[in-house]
Design a protein around this motif. Structure first.
Motif, PDB file in Angstrom:
ATOM      1  N   LYS A   1     -11.801  15.167 -12.516  1.00 60.36           N
ATOM      2  CA  LYS A   1     -10.625  14.752 -11.768  1.00 60.36           C
ATOM      3  C   LYS A   1     -10.591  13.229 -11.709  1.00 60.36           C
ATOM      4  O   LYS A   1     -11.623  12.583 -11.506  1.00 60.36           O
ATOM      5  N   ARG A   2      -9.414  12.656 -11.893  1.00 58.53           N
ATOM      6  CA  ARG A   2      -9.250  11.216 -11.767  1.00 58.53           C
ATOM      7  C   ARG A   2      -8.834  10.882 -10.337  1.00 58.53           C
ATOM      8  O   ARG A   2      -8.041  11.609  -9.731  1.00 58.53           O
ATOM      9  N   ALA A   3      -9.359   9.786  -9.821  1.00 61.58           N
ATOM     10  CA  ALA A   3      -9.088   9.428  -8.428  1.00 61.58           C
ATOM     11  C   ALA A   3      -7.597   9.287  -8.167  1.00 61.58           C
ATOM     12  O   ALA A   3      -7.095   9.735  -7.132  1.00 61.58           O
ATOM     13  N   GLU A   4      -6.868   8.684  -9.095  1.00 60.02           N
ATOM     14  CA  GLU A   4      -5.446   8.478  -8.886  1.00 60.02           C
ATOM     15  C   GLU A   4      -4.673   9.793  -8.850  1.00 60.02           C
ATOM     16  O   GLU A   4      -3.614   9.897  -8.214  1.00 60.02           O
ATOM     17  N   ASP A   5      -5.228  10.839  -9.505  1.00 59.56           N
ATOM     18  CA  ASP A   5      -4.607  12.163  -9.436  1.00 59.56           C
ATOM     19  C   ASP A   5      -5.056  12.921  -8.189  1.00 59.56           C
ATOM     20  O   ASP A   5      -4.257  13.597  -7.536  1.00 59.56           O
ATOM     21  N   ARG A   6      -6.325  12.777  -7.865  1.00 55.96           N
ATOM     22  CA  ARG A   6      -6.873  13.526  -6.723  1.00 55.96           C
ATOM     23  C   ARG A   6      -6.194  13.154  -5.412  1.00 55.96           C
ATOM     24  O   ARG A   6      -5.963  14.014  -4.564  1.00 55.96           O
ATOM     25  N   TRP A   7      -5.887  11.864  -5.240  1.00 58.00           N
ATOM     26  CA  TRP A   7      -5.272  11.427  -3.984  1.00 58.00           C
ATOM     27  C   TRP A   7      -3.766  11.166  -4.118  1.00 58.00           C
ATOM     28  O   TRP A   7      -3.165  10.600  -3.223  1.00 58.00           O
ATOM     29  N   SER A   8      -3.176  11.616  -5.211  1.00 60.92           N
ATOM     30  CA  SER A   8      -1.760  11.313  -5.446  1.00 60.92           C
ATOM     31  C   SER A   8      -0.843  11.927  -4.396  1.00 60.92           C
ATOM     32  O   SER A   8       0.187  11.340  -4.047  1.00 60.92           O
ATOM     33  N   GLY A   9      -1.212  13.070  -3.868  1.00 60.08           N
ATOM     34  CA  GLY A   9      -0.379  13.721  -2.860  1.00 60.08           C
ATOM     35  C   GLY A   9      -0.428  13.061  -1.501  1.00 60.08           C
ATOM     36  O   GLY A   9       0.326  13.453  -0.596  1.00 60.08           O
ATOM     37  N   TYR A  10      -1.290  12.062  -1.337  1.00 62.46           N
ATOM     38  CA  TYR A  10      -1.468  11.416  -0.040  1.00 62.46           C
ATOM     39  C   TYR A  10      -1.143   9.921  -0.110  1.00 62.46           C
ATOM     40  O   TYR A  10      -1.416   9.180   0.821  1.00 62.46           O
ATOM     41  N   ALA A  11      -0.542   9.506  -1.205  1.00 67.21           N
ATOM     42  CA  ALA A  11      -0.331   8.081  -1.439  1.00 67.21           C
ATOM     43  C   ALA A  11       0.725   7.511  -0.511  1.00 67.21           C
ATOM     44  O   ALA A  11       1.714   8.164  -0.187  1.00 67.21           O
TER      45      ALA A  11
END
Length: 268
Positions: free
Chosen positions: A135-145
């Motif tokens: 998992k890439r960090a930018e994808d993992r937290w994308s829903g909380y940006a």
């Protein structure tokens, strides 16, 4: 989703037999007290060795995190316990690790464990991130940006991302365990995760920040706007965790995450 914990003798006979093909006959089994993500977690003693086995039913959603643990293990630094084998039998996914006689880390202010933890995390930060699906960090937290954007979380460092003290064993050094969420991202993210756990253990935000600056070059050089993006996303993540399962400690972590955001916004 938690998994109901069972004992070694409660496993199907075929599952135990599959393990014993790797270990030899199990003479004694002791079930671990902590943790909620493994259907079995036990120290096994055989004539030749002592080892640790954990597992989940193959139909349980938690199997994904266990399989991530198994796939990342060959690439981890030497301080991390080695995976010995990985088998599936009788509806169970089971992995065996080398056994450590250890205790969980103490993150309290002044603890001697903190320097050991810093050494282990610096070792991880110098470990090449493997070319395997992560998992890439930018994808993992994308829903909380938030407005700052999660693109600032991108990087090529191997991250643990769950540095709670129960995921760090202490012997004469620190060992990072429970690799359920290995992630590829910016190197300073793991220090950011650790800072929140230091606050949980009694450090102020300012003291935890200062300590991390002295221990991790990646944190000392982290762009302010990038840390802002992660901190806001992480606070929203903890909000969701606490809403879905409102245990006291999860609500506390959510409050600390917002306290950190407040501190960071005024930091220059």
């Amino acid at each position: 989703m938690p998994v109901d914990r069972i004992h070694w003798d409660d496993l199907p006979l075929a599952a135990r037999a599959a393990v014993e093909q790797h270990t030899g006959p199990v003479l004694h089994a002791s079930t671990a007290d902590g943790g909620a993500n493994s259907g079995i977690a036990a120290t096994l003693t055989t004539a030749a060795e002592t080892l640790f086995v954990k597992g989940v039913p193959t139909a349980h959603p938690q199997i994904r995190t266990q399989q991530r643990e198994a796939s990342i293990n060959p690439y981890l630094p030497p301080s991390c316990p080695r995976l010995l084998w990985h088998v599936q039998a009788a509806g169970w996914d089971l992995i065996g690790y080398e056994h450590l006689v250890a205790r969980h880390a103490d993150y309290a202010p002044g603890s001697a464990d903190l320097q050991l933890v810093a050494v282990a995390l610096r070792e991880l930060q110098s470990t090449p991130c493997p070319d395997i699906p992560l998992k890439r960090a930018e994808d993992r937290w994308s829903g909380y940006a938030g407005p700052a954007g999660v693109d600032r979380l991108a990087g090529d460092t191997l991250l643990h991302t769950d540095l709670a003290p129960h995921n760090v064993f202490i012997t004469d050094r620190a060992h990072l365990i429970d690799w359920a969420w290995p992630t590829r991202g910016a190197a300073w993210i793991d220090p950011a995760v650790l800072i929140l756990r230091l606050m949980e253990a009694g450090h102020t935000a300012e003291a935890a920040d200062a300590w991390a600056c002295g221990q991790f070059p990646s944190w000392a050089a982290a762009p302010h706007t990038s840390v802002t993006a992660f901190s806001e996303a992480n606070a929203r993540t903890w909000d969701e965790i606490a809403r879905e399962d409102p245990q006291d400690w999860k609500r506390h972590m959510g409050r600390l995450a917002h306290d950190w955001v407040t501190y960071w916004r005024t930091r220059t």
